[in-house]
Design an enzyme around this catalytic site. Sequence first.
Site, short mmCIF file in Angstrom:
data_model
loop_
_atom_site.label_atom_id
_atom_site.label_comp_id
_atom_site.label_asym_id
_atom_site.label_seq_id
_atom_site.Cartn_x
_atom_site.Cartn_y
_atom_site.Cartn_z
N HIS A 172 50.87 -86.08 -3.75
CA HIS A 172 49.43 -86.26 -3.49
C HIS A 172 48.71 -84.92 -3.29
O HIS A 172 47.69 -84.86 -2.62
CB HIS A 172 49.19 -87.14 -2.26
CG HIS A 172 50.02 -88.39 -2.24
ND1 HIS A 172 49.61 -89.56 -2.81
CD2 HIS A 172 51.27 -88.63 -1.75
CE1 HIS A 172 50.56 -90.49 -2.66
NE2 HIS A 172 51.58 -89.93 -2.02
N SER A 293 34.68 -61.90 -15.46
CA SER A 293 33.40 -62.58 -15.58
C SER A 293 32.34 -61.52 -15.89
O SER A 293 32.42 -60.40 -15.39
CB SER A 293 33.05 -63.27 -14.26
OG SER A 293 31.65 -63.44 -14.15
N LYS A 299 36.00 -61.51 -10.36
CA LYS A 299 36.71 -62.65 -10.92
C LYS A 299 37.89 -62.26 -11.80
O LYS A 299 37.86 -61.29 -12.54
CB LYS A 299 35.75 -63.51 -11.79
CG LYS A 299 34.70 -64.26 -11.00
CD LYS A 299 35.25 -65.23 -9.96
CE LYS A 299 35.89 -66.45 -10.58
NZ LYS A 299 34.90 -67.40 -11.13
N GLU A 306 43.50 -72.61 -18.67
CA GLU A 306 42.48 -73.65 -18.79
C GLU A 306 42.40 -74.18 -20.21
O GLU A 306 42.20 -75.37 -20.45
CB GLU A 306 41.13 -73.10 -18.35
CG GLU A 306 41.06 -72.80 -16.86
CD GLU A 306 39.86 -71.94 -16.50
OE1 GLU A 306 38.73 -72.41 -16.65
OE2 GLU A 306 40.06 -70.78 -16.10
#
Length: 474
Positions: A172, A293, A299, A306
Amino acid sequence: MSRKPQAPEPAPAKDSANPLWGGRFEAAAADILQAINASIDVDKRLYDEDIAGSKAHAEMLVATGIIAVADGAAILQGLETVRQEIAGGRFAFDVGLEDIHMNVEARLAQLIGAPAGRLHTARSRNDQVATDFRLWVRRALERTDLELKALQASLIERAEEQADTIMPGFTHLQAAQPVTFGHHLLAYVEMFGRDRGRMRDCAARLNECPLGAGALAGTSFPIDRHGTATALGFAAPCENSMDAVSARDFALEALAACAIAATHLSRIAEEIVLWSSAQFGFIRLSDRFTTGSSMMPQKRNPDAAELVRGKAGRILGAFVALAATMKGLALTYSKDMQEDKPPVFDAFDALSLCVRASEGMVRDLVVNRDAMEAAAGTGHSTATDLADWLVRALGLPFREAHHVTGRIVRAAEVKGLALAALSLDDMRVIEPRVTADVFGVLTPARSAASRTSYGGTAPTQVRKQIARAKERFL
Ligand code: ARG
């Protein structure tokens, strides 16, 4: 009387109609028909398989005496020239010639003249394309197998190095029990092993040759289907000519295997995204696999992970697209089936990128052992170890031990302490028979080390799993 201007005569048939079936046509195809009908931009990727199939067919036509030896020799030589032209980027594909089969045959006719017209004896584009496509998918499965094997090798290598690294194991997405990072990585080795198995099964099942099925019914020429099947590395000819030209379940099965593999890649990608976030801080992706970024200088984005996750959707979509295309088709061939190639090419291309990017990320990622081990101690993750200790040391039934442990966890929570930091006295308020021995099982490292059952997370077991994985997969 004034004469009305005459309507222009239709253009003379011979020049405008299709050179390969112009016999019964008077006019050329509408532009929009050509646009919807042509597949050459996609199926030129089948050129190598198409020419291999044509060579096997031509050799068989000679061996069976269906065409003359000299014609066969001219055809083989011409086909080899065409192959080299395409491979060398010196071939002018003509969209007017619709697909790879007609482009190759038309060029062959330019090169060798009349004998080219004998190549299509006892053959249709229906058995031709089915053969080409099976050959292509077979190769793609073999290539994917090697790529997945390389990914497994990188995971096994990192697992060996991280066999003792303690991290939280989650259910979970909540800290459940401490595990070793090596064990976690090996879970993916198993998944990719099954993916390879599915691809091998698919390659074995598709390995029957449609060539010689003709348009659908077979042929009246005395062809040798077993000969062409063997020449092309198939185990046997397809048994039923109608099935041979209709079947695309080999492609569906390959896409299903790709889609399942993509879900596994997507899950490890998701974990890489989580683990590399500042909130987890378990790993650091290398600069080679991190993007910045344009606005936020701090970043370090895990774009590759992704996109692996993102492309899984597209690969699953490819399966759905082909299944939807096939489900309503009466036997045998319908032109709908030309839509079979784009999803298959696209899915294998995407999967290859995903597997190779994953391999690169796994090889390069830097592990923050301290952060992993610290997190492994949060969330009272050794509560099961305490319950097991109560069973072993005090002979409590597990259900009762579970209840007692729950009360001890609550006591720790009230005091804002980790389980291992609770004093013996505090525990004895709840269960007077507890001894100081209990602290031996409450650290994450001890907890993980105690899970020595077959396939368990203890470093000793992980090393055994690594040895077996090397045997089974590499
Ligand atoms: N380009 C076609 C395809 O990919 C080849 C088969 C054409 N057959 C036909 N009967 N029109 O499906």
